[in-house]
Write a protein that holds these residues in place. Structure first.
Motif, PDB file in Angstrom:
ATOM      1  N   ALA A  86     -22.963  36.938 -26.981  1.00  0.00           N
ATOM      2  CA  ALA A  86     -23.040  37.163 -28.338  1.00  0.00           C
ATOM      3  C   ALA A  86     -22.447  37.384 -29.070  1.00  0.00           C
ATOM      4  N   LYS A  87     -21.891  38.614 -29.222  1.00  0.00           N
ATOM      5  CA  LYS A  87     -20.701  39.636 -30.028  1.00  0.00           C
ATOM      6  C   LYS A  87     -20.337  38.842 -29.978  1.00  0.00           C
ATOM      7  N   GLY A  88     -18.730  38.832 -28.444  1.00  0.00           N
ATOM      8  CA  GLY A  88     -17.671  38.279 -28.591  1.00  0.00           C
ATOM      9  C   GLY A  88     -17.620  36.533 -29.360  1.00  0.00           C
ATOM     10  N   GLU A  89     -18.749  36.363 -29.238  1.00  0.00           N
ATOM     11  CA  GLU A  89     -18.779  34.903 -30.290  1.00  0.00           C
ATOM     12  C   GLU A  89     -18.831  34.697 -31.703  1.00  0.00           C
ATOM     13  N   ASP A  90     -19.372  36.120 -32.571  1.00  0.00           N
ATOM     14  CA  ASP A  90     -19.121  36.794 -33.993  1.00  0.00           C
ATOM     15  C   ASP A  90     -17.399  37.128 -33.634  1.00  0.00           C
ATOM     16  N   ARG A 157     -13.728  21.841 -28.037  1.00  0.00           N
ATOM     17  CA  ARG A 157     -14.598  22.622 -28.427  1.00  0.00           C
ATOM     18  C   ARG A 157     -14.719  23.328 -27.177  1.00  0.00           C
ATOM     19  N   LEU A 158     -14.951  24.357 -28.958  1.00  0.00           N
ATOM     20  CA  LEU A 158     -14.418  25.908 -28.013  1.00  0.00           C
ATOM     21  C   LEU A 158     -15.886  26.453 -26.813  1.00  0.00           C
ATOM     22  N   ALA A 159     -15.919  27.011 -25.800  1.00  0.00           N
ATOM     23  CA  ALA A 159     -16.883  27.554 -25.393  1.00  0.00           C
ATOM     24  C   ALA A 159     -17.930  28.678 -26.140  1.00  0.00           C
ATOM     25  N   THR A 160     -19.030  28.734 -25.624  1.00  0.00           N
ATOM     26  CA  THR A 160     -19.971  29.614 -26.103  1.00  0.00           C
ATOM     27  C   THR A 160     -20.291  30.723 -25.302  1.00  0.00           C
ATOM     28  N   SER A 161     -21.290  31.701 -26.227  1.00  0.00           N
ATOM     29  CA  SER A 161     -21.998  32.295 -24.933  1.00  0.00           C
ATOM     30  C   SER A 161     -23.463  32.013 -24.676  1.00  0.00           C
ATOM     31  N   GLY A 162     -23.413  30.895 -24.470  1.00  0.00           N
ATOM     32  CA  GLY A 162     -25.262  30.846 -24.381  1.00  0.00           C
ATOM     33  C   GLY A 162     -26.093  31.368 -24.523  1.00  0.00           C
ATOM     34  N   ALA A 163     -26.028  32.301 -25.336  1.00  0.00           N
ATOM     35  CA  ALA A 163     -27.095  33.288 -25.932  1.00  0.00           C
ATOM     36  C   ALA A 163     -28.203  32.668 -26.525  1.00  0.00           C
ATOM     37  N   GLY A 164     -28.215  31.821 -26.850  1.00  0.00           N
ATOM     38  CA  GLY A 164     -29.474  30.845 -27.241  1.00  0.00           C
ATOM     39  C   GLY A 164     -30.566  30.371 -25.834  1.00  0.00           C
ATOM     40  N   SER A 165     -29.548  29.976 -25.121  1.00  0.00           N
ATOM     41  CA  SER A 165     -30.627  29.429 -23.459  1.00  0.00           C
ATOM     42  C   SER A 165     -30.719  30.615 -22.091  1.00  0.00           C
ATOM     43  N   GLY A 166     -29.841  32.068 -23.076  1.00  0.00           N
ATOM     44  CA  GLY A 166     -29.453  32.363 -21.767  1.00  0.00           C
ATOM     45  C   GLY A 166     -28.355  32.494 -20.377  1.00  0.00           C
ATOM     46  N   ALA A 167     -27.914  31.253 -20.499  1.00  0.00           N
ATOM     47  CA  ALA A 167     -26.727  31.174 -19.947  1.00  0.00           C
ATOM     48  C   ALA A 167     -25.502  31.004 -21.183  1.00  0.00           C
TER      49      ALA A 167
END
Length: 185
Positions: A86-90, A157-167
């Motif tokens: 999530a920090k990287g996504e920010d 489309r960009l990769a994401t951290s998946g922080a919302g789903s835990g994956a």
């Protein structure tokens, strides 16, 4: 061993941020991971970077909490893939700002040497690093694409951290542009 001077304890927020994001190789590594290219060999080949340089930058990005290691099986042994946190996504607005500034102020060496930030919600290019200039929606890794003409014919489309789903969600692509190597976006 530090890559350079340690600015992590400076009183200035910009200096502390540049301590992590101020290295060109680290920014290019983050670009690759946002594009969905998180495997060591894939990053190495795309950037034409020495193993030692890439190893140090990946370790620094993991230590700083922008990337995490995720195991994968390559058909014979377990290896590590690098994924956004999530920090990287920010950090996305910082990378977007660099792209937008370069597109505005630096001449491209060829017609293919352009990269655009596109808001997935409305499908329009934006000239803002954090907000779509067409519709006003906040840009996130989940709703943003990058279109590197040197890399693909279509936006990615960009990769994401998946922080919302835990994956971790890797929706980008690691496709290579034909005959295009080096640090080309």
């Amino acid at each position: 061993m530090a890559l350079r001077s340690d600015w992590s304890q400076r009183a200035c927020s910009m200096a502390r941020g540049l301590d992590i994001l101020g290295d060109p190789w680290s920014m290019l590594v983050l670009r690759e991971v946002f594009f969905g290219n998180g495997r060591f060999e894939g990053i190495k080949n795309r950037l034409s970077v020495a193993d030692s340089v890439l190893t140090k930058r990946l370790a620094a990005l993991v230590e700083s909490g922008l990337l995490a290691r995720k195991p994968y099986d390559d058909g014979g042994r377990t290896r590590q893939e690098y994924v956004l946190t999530a920090k990287g996504e920010d950090a996305l607005p910082v990378l977007n700002a660099v792209v937008l500034w370069a597109e505005k102020h630096l001449p491209a060496p060829s017609e293919r040497a352009h990269m655009f930030v596109i808001h997935g919600g409305c499908g329009q290019r934006t000239s803002s690093a954090d907000t779509c200039t067409a519709c006003g929606e906040r840009l996130t890794a989940d709703n943003t694409s990058w279109h590197s003409l040197a890399r693909t014919a279509e936006p990615v489309r960009l990769a994401t951290s998946g922080a919302g789903s835990g994956a971790v969600s890797v929706r980008g692509t690691s496709s290579k542009a034909p005959s295009e190597k080096g640090t080309a976006a």
